[in-house]
Design a protein around this motif. Structure first.
Motif, mmCIF file in Angstrom:
data_model
loop_
_atom_site.group_PDB
_atom_site.id
_atom_site.type_symbol
_atom_site.label_atom_id
_atom_site.label_comp_id
_atom_site.label_asym_id
_atom_site.label_seq_id
_atom_site.Cartn_x
_atom_site.Cartn_y
_atom_site.Cartn_z
ATOM 1 N N GLN A 12 26.194 60.885 23.586
ATOM 2 C CA GLN A 12 25.052 61.303 22.780
ATOM 3 C C GLN A 12 24.161 60.109 22.484
ATOM 4 O O GLN A 12 24.632 58.961 22.497
ATOM 5 C CB GLN A 12 25.530 61.924 21.479
ATOM 6 N N PRO A 13 22.904 60.329 22.243
ATOM 7 C CA PRO A 13 22.049 59.220 21.814
ATOM 8 C C PRO A 13 22.653 58.502 20.615
ATOM 9 O O PRO A 13 23.123 59.151 19.668
ATOM 10 C CB PRO A 13 20.738 59.911 21.453
ATOM 11 N N GLY A 14 22.671 57.174 20.695
ATOM 12 C CA GLY A 14 23.298 56.371 19.657
ATOM 13 C C GLY A 14 24.759 56.098 19.898
ATOM 14 O O GLY A 14 25.367 55.301 19.179
ATOM 15 N N GLY A 15 25.326 56.747 20.900
ATOM 16 C CA GLY A 15 26.732 56.579 21.209
ATOM 17 C C GLY A 15 27.012 55.360 22.061
ATOM 18 O O GLY A 15 26.109 54.554 22.349
ATOM 19 N N SER A 16 28.263 55.239 22.474
ATOM 20 C CA SER A 16 28.710 54.072 23.236
ATOM 21 C C SER A 16 29.546 54.491 24.433
ATOM 22 O O SER A 16 30.205 55.532 24.421
ATOM 23 C CB SER A 16 29.551 53.149 22.347
ATOM 24 N N LEU A 17 29.492 53.667 25.444
ATOM 25 C CA LEU A 17 30.368 53.775 26.605
ATOM 26 C C LEU A 17 30.717 52.368 27.060
ATOM 27 O O LEU A 17 29.942 51.430 26.845
ATOM 28 C CB LEU A 17 29.693 54.523 27.761
ATOM 29 N N ARG A 18 31.866 52.250 27.718
ATOM 30 C CA ARG A 18 32.262 50.948 28.271
ATOM 31 C C ARG A 18 32.573 51.133 29.748
ATOM 32 O O ARG A 18 33.464 51.901 30.110
ATOM 33 C CB ARG A 18 33.488 50.402 27.562
ATOM 34 N N LEU A 19 31.824 50.441 30.573
ATOM 35 C CA LEU A 19 32.047 50.483 32.009
ATOM 36 C C LEU A 19 32.969 49.347 32.425
ATOM 37 O O LEU A 19 32.924 48.254 31.854
ATOM 38 C CB LEU A 19 30.724 50.362 32.766
ATOM 39 N N SER A 20 33.775 49.610 33.441
ATOM 40 C CA SER A 20 34.647 48.596 34.007
ATOM 41 C C SER A 20 34.455 48.559 35.511
ATOM 42 O O SER A 20 34.134 49.577 36.132
ATOM 43 C CB SER A 20 36.121 48.897 33.701
ATOM 44 N N CYS A 21 34.678 47.405 36.090
ATOM 45 C CA CYS A 21 34.585 47.235 37.539
ATOM 46 C C CYS A 21 35.690 46.287 37.958
ATOM 47 O O CYS A 21 35.667 45.112 37.602
ATOM 48 C CB CYS A 21 33.215 46.686 37.918
ATOM 49 N N VAL A 22 36.639 46.814 38.717
ATOM 50 C CA VAL A 22 37.773 46.014 39.167
ATOM 51 C C VAL A 22 37.596 45.649 40.629
ATOM 52 O O VAL A 22 37.335 46.531 41.465
ATOM 53 C CB VAL A 22 39.096 46.785 38.979
ATOM 54 N N ALA A 23 37.741 44.379 40.925
ATOM 55 C CA ALA A 23 37.649 43.897 42.294
ATOM 56 C C ALA A 23 39.047 43.712 42.852
ATOM 57 O O ALA A 23 39.896 43.081 42.236
ATOM 58 C CB ALA A 23 36.893 42.576 42.341
ATOM 59 N N SER A 24 39.273 44.263 44.035
ATOM 60 C CA SER A 24 40.562 44.112 44.696
ATOM 61 C C SER A 24 40.354 43.440 46.046
ATOM 62 O O SER A 24 39.299 43.575 46.664
ATOM 63 C CB SER A 24 41.232 45.473 44.873
ATOM 64 N N GLY A 25 41.374 42.747 46.509
ATOM 65 C CA GLY A 25 41.273 42.036 47.769
ATOM 66 C C GLY A 25 41.296 40.539 47.544
ATOM 67 O O GLY A 25 41.442 40.055 46.427
ATOM 68 N N SER A 26 41.076 39.815 48.609
ATOM 69 C CA SER A 26 41.145 38.362 48.548
ATOM 70 C C SER A 26 39.804 37.773 48.134
ATOM 71 O O SER A 26 38.817 37.911 48.848
ATOM 72 C CB SER A 26 41.553 37.808 49.917
ATOM 73 N N ILE A 27 39.777 37.152 46.968
ATOM 74 C CA ILE A 27 38.557 36.534 46.450
ATOM 75 C C ILE A 27 38.807 35.051 46.254
ATOM 76 O O ILE A 27 39.723 34.666 45.529
ATOM 77 C CB ILE A 27 38.130 37.183 45.128
ATOM 78 N N PHE A 28 37.984 34.233 46.901
ATOM 79 C CA PHE A 28 38.131 32.791 46.759
ATOM 80 C C PHE A 28 37.324 32.268 45.584
ATOM 81 O O PHE A 28 37.820 31.501 44.768
ATOM 82 C CB PHE A 28 37.707 32.093 48.049
ATOM 83 N N SER A 29 36.070 32.716 45.504
ATOM 84 C CA SER A 29 35.204 32.264 44.427
ATOM 85 C C SER A 29 34.078 33.263 44.216
ATOM 86 O O SER A 29 33.597 33.864 45.163
ATOM 87 C CB SER A 29 34.623 30.890 44.754
ATOM 88 N N THR A 30 33.698 33.434 42.948
ATOM 89 C CA THR A 30 32.615 34.354 42.598
ATOM 90 C C THR A 30 31.489 33.582 41.940
ATOM 91 O O THR A 30 31.724 32.853 40.983
ATOM 92 C CB THR A 30 33.112 35.461 41.652
ATOM 93 N N GLU A 31 30.282 33.735 42.449
ATOM 94 C CA GLU A 31 29.135 33.020 41.912
ATOM 95 C C GLU A 31 28.435 33.802 40.820
ATOM 96 O O GLU A 31 27.994 33.236 39.825
ATOM 97 C CB GLU A 31 28.134 32.712 43.031
ATOM 98 N N HIS A 32 28.328 35.104 40.996
ATOM 99 C CA HIS A 32 27.577 35.927 40.053
ATOM 100 C C HIS A 32 28.143 37.336 40.040
ATOM 101 O O HIS A 32 28.557 37.861 41.073
ATOM 102 C CB HIS A 32 26.093 35.966 40.448
ATOM 103 N N MET A 33 28.169 37.931 38.855
ATOM 104 C CA MET A 33 28.574 39.323 38.697
ATOM 105 C C MET A 33 27.489 40.039 37.912
ATOM 106 O O MET A 33 26.861 39.435 37.030
ATOM 107 C CB MET A 33 29.885 39.442 37.925
#
Length: 120
Positions: A12-33
């Motif tokens: 509803q307007p004024g309400g809240s939600l929380r999004l999540s994003c899970v990365a799977s696999g081989s990650i060496f380095s992350t520059e930006h999300m």
């Protein structure tokens, strides 16, 4: 590498939600999300981002209402959305600019999108 976004839904307007994003696999380095969104008939736009150094940035329309964060150990990106407005309605996509090893090029990876609908 695969990104899995979740947490969207109806609020509803004024309400809240929380999004999540899970990365799977081989990650060496992350520059930006970051989080992007695309409303019907509109282009995809950046919403919030966080650099490897922890610098945060937000589009003006969500400043003070949304908070981006990450859990490096869990390869997870979050977007806490408060004081939601109908104009926040869109499909939200997570993005990570990363490399899978020290010899591979940096690439953009995208999640599949999660629908956020703000309506009374």
């Amino acid at each position: 590498v695969q990104l899995q976004a979740s947490g969207g839904g109806l609020a509803q307007p004024g309400g809240s939600l929380r999004l999540s994003c899970v990365a799977s696999g081989s990650i060496f380095s992350t520059e930006h999300m970051g989080w992007y969104r695309q409303a019907p008939g509109q282009e995809r736009e950046p919403v919030a981002g966080i650099t490897s150094g922890g610098v945060l940035n937000y589009v003006d329309s969500v400043e003070g209402r949304f908070t981006i964060s990450r859990d490096v150990a869990k390869n997870t990106l979050y977007l806490q959305m408060n004081s939601l407005k109908p104009e926040d309605t869109a499909v939200y996509y997570c993005n990570m600019y990363l490399t899978t090893d020290n010899a591979s090029p940096w690439k953009d990876f995208w999640g599949q999108g999660t629908q956020v609908t703000v309506s009374s």
